[in-house]
Design a protein around this motif. Structure first.
Motif, PDB file in Angstrom:
ATOM      1  N   ASP A 164      70.743  13.441  19.244  1.00 15.81           N
ATOM      2  CA  ASP A 164      71.247  13.980  20.387  1.00 15.81           C
ATOM      3  C   ASP A 164      72.625  14.854  20.239  1.00 15.81           C
ATOM      4  O   ASP A 164      72.888  15.802  20.937  1.00 15.81           O
ATOM      5  CB  ASP A 164      71.604  12.776  20.886  1.00 15.81           C
ATOM      6  CG  ASP A 164      70.519  11.950  21.899  1.00 15.81           C
ATOM      7  OD1 ASP A 164      69.453  12.695  21.884  1.00 15.81           O
ATOM      8  OD2 ASP A 164      70.914  11.097  22.639  1.00 15.81           O
TER       9      ASP A 164
ATOM     10  N   ARG B 227      72.647  11.290  28.450  1.00 17.54           N
ATOM     11  CA  ARG B 227      73.062  11.032  27.224  1.00 17.54           C
ATOM     12  C   ARG B 227      73.636  12.339  26.117  1.00 17.54           C
ATOM     13  O   ARG B 227      74.762  12.461  25.784  1.00 17.54           O
ATOM     14  CB  ARG B 227      72.057  10.058  26.293  1.00 17.54           C
ATOM     15  CG  ARG B 227      71.892   8.925  27.055  1.00 17.54           C
ATOM     16  CD  ARG B 227      71.375   8.014  26.078  1.00 17.54           C
ATOM     17  NE  ARG B 227      69.649   8.348  25.852  1.00 17.54           N
ATOM     18  CZ  ARG B 227      68.750   7.817  26.694  1.00 17.54           C
ATOM     19  NH1 ARG B 227      69.195   7.137  27.974  1.00 17.54           N
ATOM     20  NH2 ARG B 227      67.699   8.097  26.798  1.00 17.54           N
TER      21      ARG B 227
ATOM     22  N   ILE C 282      78.014   5.447  25.888  1.00 15.68           N
ATOM     23  CA  ILE C 282      77.153   6.599  26.078  1.00 15.68           C
ATOM     24  C   ILE C 282      75.672   5.999  26.313  1.00 15.68           C
ATOM     25  O   ILE C 282      74.611   6.549  26.801  1.00 15.68           O
ATOM     26  CB  ILE C 282      76.934   7.990  25.238  1.00 15.68           C
ATOM     27  CG1 ILE C 282      76.435   7.476  23.730  1.00 15.68           C
ATOM     28  CG2 ILE C 282      78.460   8.337  25.253  1.00 15.68           C
ATOM     29  CD1 ILE C 282      76.111   9.026  23.007  1.00 15.68           C
ATOM     30  N   HIS C 283      75.507   4.762  25.530  1.00 21.37           N
ATOM     31  CA  HIS C 283      74.106   4.105  25.634  1.00 21.37           C
ATOM     32  C   HIS C 283      74.055   3.379  27.021  1.00 21.37           C
ATOM     33  O   HIS C 283      72.920   3.018  27.372  1.00 21.37           O
ATOM     34  CB  HIS C 283      73.978   3.078  24.673  1.00 21.37           C
ATOM     35  CG  HIS C 283      75.226   1.889  24.441  1.00 21.37           C
ATOM     36  ND1 HIS C 283      75.490   1.488  23.572  1.00 21.37           N
ATOM     37  CD2 HIS C 283      76.109   1.641  25.590  1.00 21.37           C
ATOM     38  CE1 HIS C 283      76.594   0.658  23.769  1.00 21.37           C
ATOM     39  NE2 HIS C 283      76.745   0.547  25.194  1.00 21.37           N
TER      40      HIS C 283
ATOM     41  N   TYR D 211      69.532   2.755  21.178  1.00 19.99           N
ATOM     42  CA  TYR D 211      69.137   3.879  20.214  1.00 19.99           C
ATOM     43  C   TYR D 211      68.372   3.674  18.841  1.00 19.99           C
ATOM     44  O   TYR D 211      68.740   2.532  18.350  1.00 19.99           O
ATOM     45  CB  TYR D 211      70.317   4.766  19.613  1.00 19.99           C
ATOM     46  CG  TYR D 211      70.959   5.824  20.516  1.00 19.99           C
ATOM     47  CD1 TYR D 211      71.493   5.207  21.927  1.00 19.99           C
ATOM     48  CD2 TYR D 211      71.069   6.926  20.289  1.00 19.99           C
ATOM     49  CE1 TYR D 211      72.072   6.358  22.647  1.00 19.99           C
ATOM     50  CE2 TYR D 211      71.301   8.079  21.217  1.00 19.99           C
ATOM     51  CZ  TYR D 211      71.892   7.750  22.290  1.00 19.99           C
ATOM     52  OH  TYR D 211      72.314   8.731  23.186  1.00 19.99           O
TER      53      TYR D 211
END
Lengths: 133, 256
Positions: free
Chosen positions: B230, B128, B119-120, B222
């Motif tokens: 998140d 995200r 997801i980065h 992150y």
């Protein structure tokens, strides 16, 4: 695509997720292969409670397996033969070619050489046809 | 190199150029370097009870799909070339092509999910969070200990011990090079190399046989606490979280 997987697949279109017509997806022009795998009885016993049985029966009939009981077998009914039959259907049977069709929006997902593709037209940079906007 | 994900181009197109097309090109080489399961992921999968059914979102070459033979895993990836590699390994599990933001799964049915270093690659905060929401909404809902669990890994900004040297204060949106060795360069990739949307460049321009090709992949690094935030923004709760070898990870669930 294995039959067990289809019990965990619905339409990728968000608007279809809440529709009961989108699950299960329906097979069209399916070609099957059987791949022999070692029976894991504990796995079959434990995965059975997780399966949506009516959807599995629908899928099985579409693929030509018509001997599945109409209600989910109880744990005490799981004899050797039943375990082997479920193993054959769920993890040994693969759809190598064909389509999965959404009963809600009609979108068709292709399966080619065993691999299904669930990308939607907007992922492919194509303008959205009516069912997807 | 600093990346600018918020330029005029839409995030979908930005990711198509700087993530999807790159993985399509580097799939074989990338896969050859990805074979050893990370210990925390390995443990998470081995601890799943027999008969558990779960997802691997962004499964790549499928290296986590055969860790535990007593569970069933459905892997998906945006790169059809990586899925082909996973499929060809004849795993007892299954894999197909899908987008993490539009997964073809019913809500609330999975015992677990993993999404490792995936997801980065989404290039906006909204996307995200949406990707986490997409993953956790597939889990069985329930409070701590009763619902399904997802293990998510992302690259950390704080990695001052790595050769890359990023740390607090550095831009969080970066390009990370992948140097594709000569033996993995396919015939016909020349046209892709010249495509200006790709940021791929040959080491020596104009040579008939490229030695290697460098591709740039977009990453959002992150910072501490951001992954947990998140998860909360996606409507989930955090069970465990930590830092391991340049990555932040979290085990999370959803009340439903």
């Amino acid at each position: 695509m294995k039959v067990l997987t289809t019990n965990y697949i619905t339409c990728a279109v968000k608007a279809c997720k809440s529709s009961s017509a989108a699950f299960p997806l329906h097979f069209k022009d399916a070609e099957l292969v059987q791949e022999e795998l070692e029976l894991n009885s504990d796995f079959i016993r434990n995965v059975l409670p997780r399966i949506e049985w009516p959807a599995l029966v629908t899928t099985a009939v579409e693929l030509g397996f018509t001997t599945l009981p109409s209600t989910k077998p109880a744990p005490e009914q799981l004899d050797e033969k039943m375990l082997q039959d479920l193993h054959t259907l769920l993890v040994e049977t693969q759809v190598t070619e064909g389509k999965l069709v959404c009963g809600n929006c009609g979108h068709e997902y292709n399966i080619h050489q065993g691999i299904a593709n669930f990308l939607l037209p907007n992922h492919l940079g194509i303008n959205l046809p009516t069912p997807f906007v | 190199m600093s990346a600018k994900p918020f330029a005029a181009v839409a995030p979908e197109q930005y990711e198509a150029a700087h993530v999807h097309q790159v993985y399509q090109q580097i799939a074989s080489h990338f896969s050859a370097t990805r074979f050893k399961p990370w210990p925390i992921v390995d443990r998470f999968l081995r601890e799943m009870p027999t008969g558990s059914v779960g997802l691997d979102i962004g499964c790549g070459n499928g290296k986590y799909l055969n860790v535990n033979p007593n569970i069933y895993m459905v892997g998906s990836d945006r790169s059809s070339n990586l899925v082909q590699i996973a499929y060809d390994r004849k795993l007892i599990h299954d894999s197909f092509v899908a987008d993490a933001l539009d997964l073809p799964h019913p809500t609330g049915r999975f015992d677990f999910a993993i999404s490792i270093a995936v997801i980065h690659h989404f290039s906006s905060p909204e996307r995200r969070v949406a990707s986490i929401k997409s993953i956790i909404s597939a889990l069985k809902p329930g409070p701590t200990g009763q619902g399904g669990k997802a293990l998510i890994y992302v690259w950390a900004l704080e990695q001052n011990n790595s050769r890359r040297g990023w740390d607090e204060g550095h831009s969080q949106d970066v390009f990370v090079p992948w140097v594709l060795s000569k033996q993995y360069i396919k015939a016909g990739s020349e046209s892709v190399k010249k495509d200006s949307t790709l940021d791929a460049e040959a080491n020596e321009e104009g040579k008939p046989q490229a030695k290697e090709v460098t591709y740039q992949r977009y990453y959002h690094l992150y910072r501490k606490g951001e992954l947990e935030a998140d998860v909360a923004a996606a409507g989930g709760y955090v069970l465990e979280s930590g830092y391991e070898k340049d990555n932040w990870w979290v085990i999370c669930g959803i009340v439903g």
